[in-house]
Design a protein around this motif. Structure first.
Motif, PDB file in Angstrom:
ATOM      1  N   GLY A  69      59.770  25.117  50.126  1.00 47.12           N
ATOM      2  CA  GLY A  69      61.023  24.226  50.004  1.00 47.12           C
ATOM      3  C   GLY A  69      60.210  22.877  49.664  1.00 47.12           C
ATOM      4  O   GLY A  69      59.089  22.686  49.411  1.00 47.12           O
ATOM      5  N   ILE A  70      61.100  21.898  49.654  1.00 47.21           N
ATOM      6  CA  ILE A  70      60.590  20.595  49.326  1.00 47.21           C
ATOM      7  C   ILE A  70      60.114  20.046  50.681  1.00 47.21           C
ATOM      8  O   ILE A  70      60.618  19.923  51.913  1.00 47.21           O
ATOM      9  CB  ILE A  70      61.767  19.699  48.923  1.00 47.21           C
ATOM     10  N   VAL A  71      58.865  19.328  50.434  1.00 41.69           N
ATOM     11  CA  VAL A  71      58.237  18.803  51.494  1.00 41.69           C
ATOM     12  C   VAL A  71      57.653  17.177  51.155  1.00 41.69           C
ATOM     13  O   VAL A  71      57.588  17.185  49.871  1.00 41.69           O
ATOM     14  CB  VAL A  71      56.918  19.649  52.104  1.00 41.69           C
ATOM     15  N   SER A  72      57.233  16.822  52.213  1.00 42.29           N
ATOM     16  CA  SER A  72      56.677  15.500  51.799  1.00 42.29           C
ATOM     17  C   SER A  72      55.044  15.604  51.263  1.00 42.29           C
ATOM     18  O   SER A  72      54.434  16.397  51.768  1.00 42.29           O
ATOM     19  CB  SER A  72      56.725  14.385  53.074  1.00 42.29           C
ATOM     20  N   TYR A  73      54.934  14.509  50.446  1.00 41.37           N
ATOM     21  CA  TYR A  73      53.415  14.724  49.944  1.00 41.37           C
ATOM     22  C   TYR A  73      53.035  13.159  49.561  1.00 41.37           C
ATOM     23  O   TYR A  73      53.592  12.457  48.992  1.00 41.37           O
ATOM     24  CB  TYR A  73      53.371  15.430  48.604  1.00 41.37           C
ATOM     25  N   ALA A  74      51.901  12.836  50.477  1.00 41.39           N
ATOM     26  CA  ALA A  74      51.035  11.683  50.262  1.00 41.39           C
ATOM     27  C   ALA A  74      49.798  11.672  49.579  1.00 41.39           C
ATOM     28  O   ALA A  74      48.845  12.113  50.249  1.00 41.39           O
ATOM     29  CB  ALA A  74      51.117  11.011  51.519  1.00 41.39           C
ATOM     30  N   PRO A  75      49.672  11.452  48.243  1.00 40.15           N
ATOM     31  CA  PRO A  75      48.423  11.666  47.483  1.00 40.15           C
ATOM     32  C   PRO A  75      47.292  11.008  48.076  1.00 40.15           C
ATOM     33  O   PRO A  75      46.266  11.581  48.050  1.00 40.15           O
ATOM     34  CB  PRO A  75      48.775  11.382  46.209  1.00 40.15           C
ATOM     35  N   LEU A  76      47.573   9.752  48.441  1.00 39.37           N
ATOM     36  CA  LEU A  76      46.516   8.777  48.918  1.00 39.37           C
ATOM     37  C   LEU A  76      46.073   9.527  50.191  1.00 39.37           C
ATOM     38  O   LEU A  76      44.620   9.275  50.322  1.00 39.37           O
ATOM     39  CB  LEU A  76      46.967   7.543  49.240  1.00 39.37           C
ATOM     40  N   ASN A  85      41.929  18.216  55.913  1.00 40.63           N
ATOM     41  CA  ASN A  85      42.684  19.793  55.694  1.00 40.63           C
ATOM     42  C   ASN A  85      43.957  19.452  54.910  1.00 40.63           C
ATOM     43  O   ASN A  85      45.142  19.308  55.118  1.00 40.63           O
ATOM     44  CB  ASN A  85      43.001  20.091  57.233  1.00 40.63           C
ATOM     45  N   PRO A  86      43.559  19.305  53.573  1.00 43.57           N
ATOM     46  CA  PRO A  86      44.674  19.068  52.622  1.00 43.57           C
ATOM     47  C   PRO A  86      45.978  20.241  52.573  1.00 43.57           C
ATOM     48  O   PRO A  86      45.703  21.197  52.812  1.00 43.57           O
ATOM     49  CB  PRO A  86      43.973  19.059  51.240  1.00 43.57           C
ATOM     50  N   GLN A  87      47.157  19.597  52.148  1.00 43.52           N
ATOM     51  CA  GLN A  87      48.219  20.294  52.054  1.00 43.52           C
ATOM     52  C   GLN A  87      48.107  21.473  50.901  1.00 43.52           C
ATOM     53  O   GLN A  87      47.741  21.100  49.833  1.00 43.52           O
ATOM     54  CB  GLN A  87      49.228  19.708  51.977  1.00 43.52           C
ATOM     55  N   ASP A  88      48.781  22.703  51.137  1.00 39.14           N
ATOM     56  CA  ASP A  88      48.761  23.416  49.809  1.00 39.14           C
ATOM     57  C   ASP A  88      50.087  23.318  49.424  1.00 39.14           C
ATOM     58  O   ASP A  88      51.201  24.120  49.553  1.00 39.14           O
ATOM     59  CB  ASP A  88      48.693  25.000  50.508  1.00 39.14           C
ATOM     60  N   VAL A  89      50.342  22.194  48.392  1.00 40.28           N
ATOM     61  CA  VAL A  89      51.698  21.653  48.243  1.00 40.28           C
ATOM     62  C   VAL A  89      51.379  21.458  46.462  1.00 40.28           C
ATOM     63  O   VAL A  89      50.495  20.990  45.801  1.00 40.28           O
ATOM     64  CB  VAL A  89      51.906  20.321  48.558  1.00 40.28           C
ATOM     65  N   MET A  90      52.310  21.684  45.841  1.00 38.71           N
ATOM     66  CA  MET A  90      52.442  21.600  44.318  1.00 38.71           C
ATOM     67  C   MET A  90      53.174  19.946  43.995  1.00 38.71           C
ATOM     68  O   MET A  90      54.530  19.951  44.481  1.00 38.71           O
ATOM     69  CB  MET A  90      53.279  22.649  43.472  1.00 38.71           C
ATOM     70  N   GLY A 127      56.286  23.292  48.991  1.00 40.62           N
ATOM     71  CA  GLY A 127      55.280  23.608  49.990  1.00 40.62           C
ATOM     72  C   GLY A 127      55.924  24.759  50.868  1.00 40.62           C
ATOM     73  O   GLY A 127      57.124  24.717  50.639  1.00 40.62           O
ATOM     74  N   ALA A 128      55.185  25.221  51.599  1.00 41.38           N
ATOM     75  CA  ALA A 128      55.845  26.116  52.782  1.00 41.38           C
ATOM     76  C   ALA A 128      56.531  25.401  53.720  1.00 41.38           C
ATOM     77  O   ALA A 128      56.091  24.513  54.265  1.00 41.38           O
ATOM     78  CB  ALA A 128      54.600  27.140  53.298  1.00 41.38           C
ATOM     79  N   VAL A 129      57.844  25.854  54.216  1.00 49.44           N
ATOM     80  CA  VAL A 129      58.642  25.367  55.273  1.00 49.44           C
ATOM     81  C   VAL A 129      58.583  26.421  56.446  1.00 49.44           C
ATOM     82  O   VAL A 129      57.903  27.348  56.400  1.00 49.44           O
ATOM     83  CB  VAL A 129      59.617  24.878  54.507  1.00 49.44           C
TER      84      VAL A 129
END
Length: 275
Positions: free
Chosen positions: A226-233, A240-245, A218-220
């Motif tokens: 770059g690499i960011v943390s992602y908590a699916p639950l 406001n969900p993250q715009d992350v792959m 996602g955006a850094v």
């Protein structure tokens, strides 16, 4: 031997693939012409016809070849295929290589159709740039401003492998296992039920992958990726969900594909049953 089998696949399926390509060309040309008119409703219908046709081309080719895989391996002409003096896994490898080749060809076809339809569709939708090559160059340069070239290449390869080429693996697994005893008693229903099971199973494995690998791209700082943390639950309940792959889907889908390939090869080696 694989080359000979690939030639046979081409000769047997070329008419079907040509028909799909012909229908796609007609729909795209007609849709772009209608879109270019800018007539209310007619223009919108034309633009949607173009978008739907282009989006459906690759899945249509894959599904058509999956149906041919069932007919030529377990259906009416399966008797001929199974009597060839060739090991079953070799036949399956040729069929899988052919559907992958046809898929890549369909992707090229998507690019050609997109360029063909762009002037009329862009005019109908109000885009100022009607030259498809200039529009693509602008899009590409804008993409490179935020994504390094190496990341873009890796992302395209992963998207191709795990987002496009994995589907025939699932289809062919469903057909092969769905054509074994006792599911083959259901005829075409066996592969359909097996594919539904594969789809649900793949979703569950993907969910596990997301939990085990809580990272994403996602955006850094500075807007770069770059690499960011992602908590699916947490994302499920966030307003406001993250715009992350999510990165967890990569090992999950790779594991699913490997398991399906192994089991399909095993089926071809010892469990072939004609419908």
């Amino acid at each position: 031997m694989t080359a000979t089998l690939l030639k046979h696949e081409w000769l047997r399926t070329r008419s079907m693939l040509a028909a799909i390509a012909g229908v796609a060309v007609v729909l795209v040309v007609l849709g772009s012409v209608l879109a270019a008119t800018r007539w209310p409703l007619i223009s919108t219908i034309g633009a949607y016809a173009v978008i739907v046709t282009i989006a459906a081309l690759v899945p249509a080719v894959q599904l058509a070849l999956a149906a041919d895989y069932w007919r030529s391996s377990y259906g009416r002409t399966g008797y001929f295929t199974q009597t060839l003096p060739v090991p079953g896994p070799t036949i399956f490898r040729a069929k899988l290589l052919w559907v992958w080749t046809a898929t890549l060809g369909a992707i090229v076809g998507v690019l050609i159709l997109g360029a063909l339809a762009w002037p009329g569709t862009a005019r109908g939708m109000g885009y100022p740039e009607l030259n498809p090559f200039v529009a693509f160059a602008d899009f590409w340069s804008g993409l490179l401003e935020t994504v390094p070239v190496w990341q873009l290449i890796v992302g395209l390869i992963l998207a191709l492998a795990l987002g496009v080429l994995i589907w025939p693996v699932q289809y062919y697994f469903a057909v092969s296992i769905g054509s074994e005893e006792p599911l083959n008693r259901l005829g075409a229903g066996g592969p359909v039920l097996m594919w539904l099971a594969v789809y649900v199973g793949a979703q569950l494995v993907t969910l596990v992958g997301l939990l085990v690998v809580p990272l994403g791209i996602g955006a850094v700082d500075g807007g770069a990726l770059g690499i960011v943390s992602y908590a699916p639950l947490s994302e499920l309940t966030s307003s406001n969900p993250q715009d992350v792959m999510p990165l967890g889907i990569i090992p999950a889908l790779a594991l699913v594909a490997a398991a399906l390939l192994w089991r399909t090869v095993r089926s071809w080696r010892s469990k072939v049953s004609l419908v």
